[in-house]
Motif scaffolding. Structure first.
Motif, PDB file in Angstrom:
ATOM      1  N   TYR A 247       0.793  -1.226   0.000  1.00  0.00           N
ATOM      2  CA  TYR A 247       0.000   0.000   0.000  1.00  0.00           C
ATOM      3  C   TYR A 247       0.831   1.284   0.000  1.00  0.00           C
ATOM      4  O   TYR A 247       0.517   2.225  -0.750  1.00  0.00           O
ATOM      5  CB  TYR A 247      -0.971   0.021   1.179  1.00  0.00           C
ATOM      6  CG  TYR A 247      -2.255  -0.755   0.961  1.00  0.00           C
ATOM      7  CD1 TYR A 247      -2.385  -1.693  -0.063  1.00  0.00           C
ATOM      8  CD2 TYR A 247      -3.351  -0.565   1.800  1.00  0.00           C
ATOM      9  CE1 TYR A 247      -3.548  -2.408  -0.239  1.00  0.00           C
ATOM     10  CE2 TYR A 247      -4.534  -1.271   1.624  1.00  0.00           C
ATOM     11  CZ  TYR A 247      -4.624  -2.202   0.606  1.00  0.00           C
ATOM     12  OH  TYR A 247      -5.787  -2.897   0.434  1.00  0.00           O
ATOM     13  N   PRO A 248       1.886   1.378   0.828  1.00  0.00           N
ATOM     14  CA  PRO A 248       2.644   2.640   0.848  1.00  0.00           C
ATOM     15  C   PRO A 248       3.293   2.992  -0.489  1.00  0.00           C
ATOM     16  O   PRO A 248       3.565   4.165  -0.757  1.00  0.00           O
ATOM     17  CB  PRO A 248       3.713   2.397   1.923  1.00  0.00           C
ATOM     18  CG  PRO A 248       3.139   1.344   2.808  1.00  0.00           C
ATOM     19  CD  PRO A 248       2.373   0.448   1.885  1.00  0.00           C
ATOM     20  N   SER A 249       3.523   1.972  -1.346  1.00  0.00           N
ATOM     21  CA  SER A 249       4.193   2.236  -2.624  1.00  0.00           C
ATOM     22  C   SER A 249       3.217   2.390  -3.787  1.00  0.00           C
ATOM     23  O   SER A 249       3.637   2.676  -4.907  1.00  0.00           O
ATOM     24  CB  SER A 249       5.182   1.106  -2.943  1.00  0.00           C
ATOM     25  OG  SER A 249       4.491  -0.100  -3.226  1.00  0.00           O
ATOM     26  N   LEU A 250       1.921   2.208  -3.556  1.00  0.00           N
ATOM     27  CA  LEU A 250       0.942   2.344  -4.641  1.00  0.00           C
ATOM     28  C   LEU A 250       0.817   3.799  -5.075  1.00  0.00           C
ATOM     29  O   LEU A 250       0.990   4.718  -4.281  1.00  0.00           O
ATOM     30  CB  LEU A 250      -0.421   1.829  -4.194  1.00  0.00           C
ATOM     31  CG  LEU A 250      -0.560   0.313  -3.995  1.00  0.00           C
ATOM     32  CD1 LEU A 250      -1.940  -0.020  -3.454  1.00  0.00           C
ATOM     33  CD2 LEU A 250      -0.299  -0.442  -5.292  1.00  0.00           C
ATOM     34  N   SER A 251       0.477   3.990  -6.329  1.00  0.00           N
ATOM     35  CA  SER A 251       0.322   5.340  -6.878  1.00  0.00           C
ATOM     36  C   SER A 251      -0.850   6.059  -6.213  1.00  0.00           C
ATOM     37  O   SER A 251      -1.912   5.473  -5.986  1.00  0.00           O
ATOM     38  CB  SER A 251       0.074   5.267  -8.382  1.00  0.00           C
ATOM     39  OG  SER A 251      -0.251   6.532  -8.903  1.00  0.00           O
ATOM     40  N   ASN A 252      -0.634   7.335  -5.897  1.00  0.00           N
ATOM     41  CA  ASN A 252      -1.734   8.176  -5.400  1.00  0.00           C
ATOM     42  C   ASN A 252      -1.854   9.454  -6.220  1.00  0.00           C
ATOM     43  O   ASN A 252      -2.288  10.492  -5.727  1.00  0.00           O
ATOM     44  CB  ASN A 252      -1.550   8.495  -3.910  1.00  0.00           C
ATOM     45  CG  ASN A 252      -0.283   9.279  -3.648  1.00  0.00           C
ATOM     46  OD1 ASN A 252       0.489   9.572  -4.566  1.00  0.00           O
ATOM     47  ND2 ASN A 252      -0.053   9.628  -2.384  1.00  0.00           N
ATOM     48  N   ILE A 253      -1.449   9.367  -7.518  1.00  0.00           N
ATOM     49  CA  ILE A 253      -1.526  10.536  -8.390  1.00  0.00           C
ATOM     50  C   ILE A 253      -2.980  10.977  -8.542  1.00  0.00           C
ATOM     51  O   ILE A 253      -3.897  10.168  -8.476  1.00  0.00           O
ATOM     52  CB  ILE A 253      -0.909  10.253  -9.773  1.00  0.00           C
ATOM     53  CG1 ILE A 253      -1.594   9.060 -10.465  1.00  0.00           C
ATOM     54  CG2 ILE A 253       0.597  10.021  -9.659  1.00  0.00           C
ATOM     55  CD1 ILE A 253      -1.127   8.803 -11.882  1.00  0.00           C
ATOM     56  N   THR A 254      -3.175  12.272  -8.723  1.00  0.00           N
ATOM     57  CA  THR A 254      -4.531  12.811  -8.853  1.00  0.00           C
ATOM     58  C   THR A 254      -4.853  13.272 -10.273  1.00  0.00           C
ATOM     59  O   THR A 254      -5.938  13.782 -10.520  1.00  0.00           O
ATOM     60  CB  THR A 254      -4.730  13.994  -7.883  1.00  0.00           C
ATOM     61  OG1 THR A 254      -3.758  14.998  -8.169  1.00  0.00           O
ATOM     62  CG2 THR A 254      -4.593  13.536  -6.434  1.00  0.00           C
ATOM     63  N   GLN A 255      -3.902  13.074 -11.202  1.00  0.00           N
ATOM     64  CA  GLN A 255      -4.118  13.366 -12.616  1.00  0.00           C
ATOM     65  C   GLN A 255      -3.560  12.216 -13.445  1.00  0.00           C
ATOM     66  O   GLN A 255      -2.595  11.564 -13.025  1.00  0.00           O
ATOM     67  CB  GLN A 255      -3.409  14.668 -13.024  1.00  0.00           C
ATOM     68  CG  GLN A 255      -3.921  15.913 -12.323  1.00  0.00           C
ATOM     69  CD  GLN A 255      -5.318  16.308 -12.782  1.00  0.00           C
ATOM     70  OE1 GLN A 255      -5.700  16.058 -13.922  1.00  0.00           O
ATOM     71  NE2 GLN A 255      -6.081  16.913 -11.887  1.00  0.00           N
ATOM     72  N   PRO A 256      -4.130  11.939 -14.618  1.00  0.00           N
ATOM     73  CA  PRO A 256      -3.563  10.893 -15.472  1.00  0.00           C
ATOM     74  C   PRO A 256      -2.111  11.223 -15.816  1.00  0.00           C
ATOM     75  O   PRO A 256      -1.776  12.390 -16.042  1.00  0.00           O
ATOM     76  CB  PRO A 256      -4.444  10.928 -16.721  1.00  0.00           C
ATOM     77  CG  PRO A 256      -5.722  11.550 -16.273  1.00  0.00           C
ATOM     78  CD  PRO A 256      -5.346  12.536 -15.210  1.00  0.00           C
ATOM     79  N   PRO A 257      -1.229  10.224 -15.872  1.00  0.00           N
ATOM     80  CA  PRO A 257       0.192  10.485 -16.138  1.00  0.00           C
ATOM     81  C   PRO A 257       0.455  10.847 -17.597  1.00  0.00           C
ATOM     82  O   PRO A 257      -0.396  10.664 -18.476  1.00  0.00           O
ATOM     83  CB  PRO A 257       0.866   9.159 -15.772  1.00  0.00           C
ATOM     84  CG  PRO A 257      -0.192   8.131 -15.981  1.00  0.00           C
ATOM     85  CD  PRO A 257      -1.485   8.800 -15.607  1.00  0.00           C
ATOM     86  N   ASN A 258       1.669  11.352 -17.840  1.00  0.00           N
ATOM     87  CA  ASN A 258       2.036  11.824 -19.181  1.00  0.00           C
ATOM     88  C   ASN A 258       1.922  10.750 -20.250  1.00  0.00           C
ATOM     89  O   ASN A 258       1.618  11.051 -21.411  1.00  0.00           O
ATOM     90  CB  ASN A 258       3.464  12.375 -19.165  1.00  0.00           C
ATOM     91  CG  ASN A 258       3.564  13.679 -18.403  1.00  0.00           C
ATOM     92  OD1 ASN A 258       2.585  14.413 -18.297  1.00  0.00           O
ATOM     93  ND2 ASN A 258       4.740  13.972 -17.875  1.00  0.00           N
ATOM     94  N   CYS A 259       2.187   9.487 -19.879  1.00  0.00           N
ATOM     95  CA  CYS A 259       2.189   8.432 -20.892  1.00  0.00           C
ATOM     96  C   CYS A 259       0.855   8.335 -21.611  1.00  0.00           C
ATOM     97  O   CYS A 259       0.797   7.966 -22.784  1.00  0.00           O
ATOM     98  CB  CYS A 259       2.571   7.086 -20.277  1.00  0.00           C
ATOM     99  SG  CYS A 259       1.395   6.441 -19.068  1.00  0.00           S
ATOM    100  N   VAL A 260      -0.237   8.685 -20.931  1.00  0.00           N
ATOM    101  CA  VAL A 260      -1.545   8.603 -21.583  1.00  0.00           C
ATOM    102  C   VAL A 260      -2.039   9.978 -22.025  1.00  0.00           C
ATOM    103  O   VAL A 260      -2.663  10.095 -23.090  1.00  0.00           O
ATOM    104  CB  VAL A 260      -2.576   7.904 -20.667  1.00  0.00           C
ATOM    105  CG1 VAL A 260      -2.898   8.741 -19.440  1.00  0.00           C
ATOM    106  CG2 VAL A 260      -3.839   7.568 -21.443  1.00  0.00           C
ATOM    107  N   THR A 261      -1.751  11.027 -21.266  1.00  0.00           N
ATOM    108  CA  THR A 261      -2.216  12.357 -21.697  1.00  0.00           C
ATOM    109  C   THR A 261      -1.523  12.796 -22.974  1.00  0.00           C
ATOM    110  O   THR A 261      -2.131  13.466 -23.818  1.00  0.00           O
ATOM    111  CB  THR A 261      -1.984  13.404 -20.593  1.00  0.00           C
ATOM    112  OG1 THR A 261      -0.601  13.427 -20.220  1.00  0.00           O
ATOM    113  CG2 THR A 261      -2.832  13.104 -19.356  1.00  0.00           C
ATOM    114  N   ASN A 262      -0.250  12.421 -23.159  1.00  0.00           N
ATOM    115  CA  ASN A 262       0.454  12.760 -24.399  1.00  0.00           C
ATOM    116  C   ASN A 262      -0.172  12.048 -25.604  1.00  0.00           C
ATOM    117  O   ASN A 262      -0.228  12.611 -26.708  1.00  0.00           O
ATOM    118  CB  ASN A 262       1.938  12.406 -24.289  1.00  0.00           C
ATOM    119  CG  ASN A 262       2.693  13.346 -23.363  1.00  0.00           C
ATOM    120  OD1 ASN A 262       2.226  14.450 -23.075  1.00  0.00           O
ATOM    121  ND2 ASN A 262       3.848  12.916 -22.891  1.00  0.00           N
ATOM    122  N   LEU A 263      -0.620  10.809 -25.389  1.00  0.00           N
ATOM    123  CA  LEU A 263      -1.310  10.101 -26.469  1.00  0.00           C
ATOM    124  C   LEU A 263      -2.591  10.830 -26.859  1.00  0.00           C
ATOM    125  O   LEU A 263      -2.878  11.031 -28.046  1.00  0.00           O
ATOM    126  CB  LEU A 263      -1.657   8.674 -26.031  1.00  0.00           C
ATOM    127  CG  LEU A 263      -0.531   7.646 -25.951  1.00  0.00           C
ATOM    128  CD1 LEU A 263      -1.079   6.317 -25.438  1.00  0.00           C
ATOM    129  CD2 LEU A 263       0.125   7.443 -27.318  1.00  0.00           C
TER     130      LEU A 263
END
Length: 310
Positions: A247-263
């Motif tokens: 759990y402590p290492s799981l992603s907690n990002i609040t926006q989609p990452p660049n790998c998909v937004t750039n697509l």
């Protein structure tokens, strides 16, 4: 098959699939569109989708009608009305305001919206108590789940009756008692996607390897039982010990990452555009769509083995 009557508003892909599912399970259908021509034009697609899941429906005396939402007035014997128009809040609010006035108050009304809560769609309408989100997943005629989501003024007892109505028409409804973003299934799906996309962004794994990991491990098991029951079988003690580490290492990002937004910014949004994380030549795209539907139908047959009690 139970004979009932459902009015479907909206002639797009979801409307066609929803109508086909009801038709194949014994409901008379009324398709309403912005124009009579628009509604009439989708009837062949509905018949074709219904044939793909139950060829016997056409041997019954079921009716498939079409009409114009602006002038339709025949609500006799209607059991349920569902709206499937494009994701525009004002459009949905306008349609529900119309239905609030025209549809007899004992008939429940649903919206297939995946983004707008029924509390916002129904707003201050006089009969908001009989309005719900009735959220499907594509392809709607094959995927069994329908989420029945209550709004601030929705009647819980009526929601439970609507769930039973769906059970009589071969669907698997879940009752979501709080009007929260993403409802139930999409919240779980997006939690998985956040971690999957983060792993791609960090260079831990490729999209293909993530697909393989999910399909051939826990995804494979989930066709048999859901995640909660699977852990009841395997035991929660192992899960809780692993969770303390993971759990402590799981992603907690609040926006989609660049790998998909750039697509998305570059127009590579998937098969429909010919490219996403990979290129999709037309023949490969068509083959994948065929595989996808064939596998979904096979999975649906798996779900019939030793079925759960409703």
């Amino acid at each position: 098959m139970k004979m009932s009557k459902v009015v479907v508003i909206g002639t797009g892909t979801m409307g066609v699939g929803i109508a086909a599912g009801f038709l194949a399970s014994g409901a008379n259908i009324v398709m309403l569109g912005r124009t009579p021509e628009k509604a009439l034009s989708c009837l062949d697609s509905i018949r074709s989708c219904a044939d793909s899941i139950n060829t016997d429906w056409s041997k019954t005396n079921l009716s498939l009608q079409s009409g114009d939402i602006e002038i339709w007035q025949d609500w006799d014997d209607v059991d349920f009305v569902i709206e499937t128009v494009s994701e525009q809040l004002q459009l949905k609010q306008d349609i529900f305001a119309l239905l609030d006035q025209r549809v007899p108050p004992h008939i429940p009304i649903g919206s297939n919206s995946s983004g707008f809560p029924i509390s916002d769609i129904a707003n201050d309408l006089a009969t908001a108590h009989r309005m719900f989100n009735a959220h499907y997943f594509m392809p709607a005629h094959i995927v069994p789940l329908v989420e029945i989501v209550t709004g601030k003024r929705s009647d819980l007892a009526l929601a439970e009756k609507l769930c039973q109505f769906y059970r009589t028409h071969s669907k698997k409804p879940v009752l979501v008692k709080k009007d929260i973003p993403g409802f139930l299934a999409n919240r779980i799906q997006h939690a998985l996607m956040r971690e999957a996309l983060s792993l791609v962004e960090e260079g831990v794994a490729t999209p293909d390897d993530i697909d393989t990991a999910v399909r051939y491990s826990f995804g494979f098991r989930y066709a048999a039982v859901g995640p909660m029951t699977q852990k009841e079988i395997s035991g929660w003690e192992g899960m809780t010990l692993a969770a303390e580490l993971i759990y402590p290492s799981l992603s907690n990002i609040t926006q989609p990452p660049n790998c998909v937004t750039n697509l998305v910014k570059s127009g590579k949004t998937g098969i429909a555009k010919g490219a996403g994380f990979k290129d999709w030549p037309t023949h490969e795209a068509n083959l994948m769509k065929q595989k996808y539907e064939k596998r979904l139908k096979a999975a649906f047959e798996v779900l019939k083995i030793a079925p759960d009690q409703d």
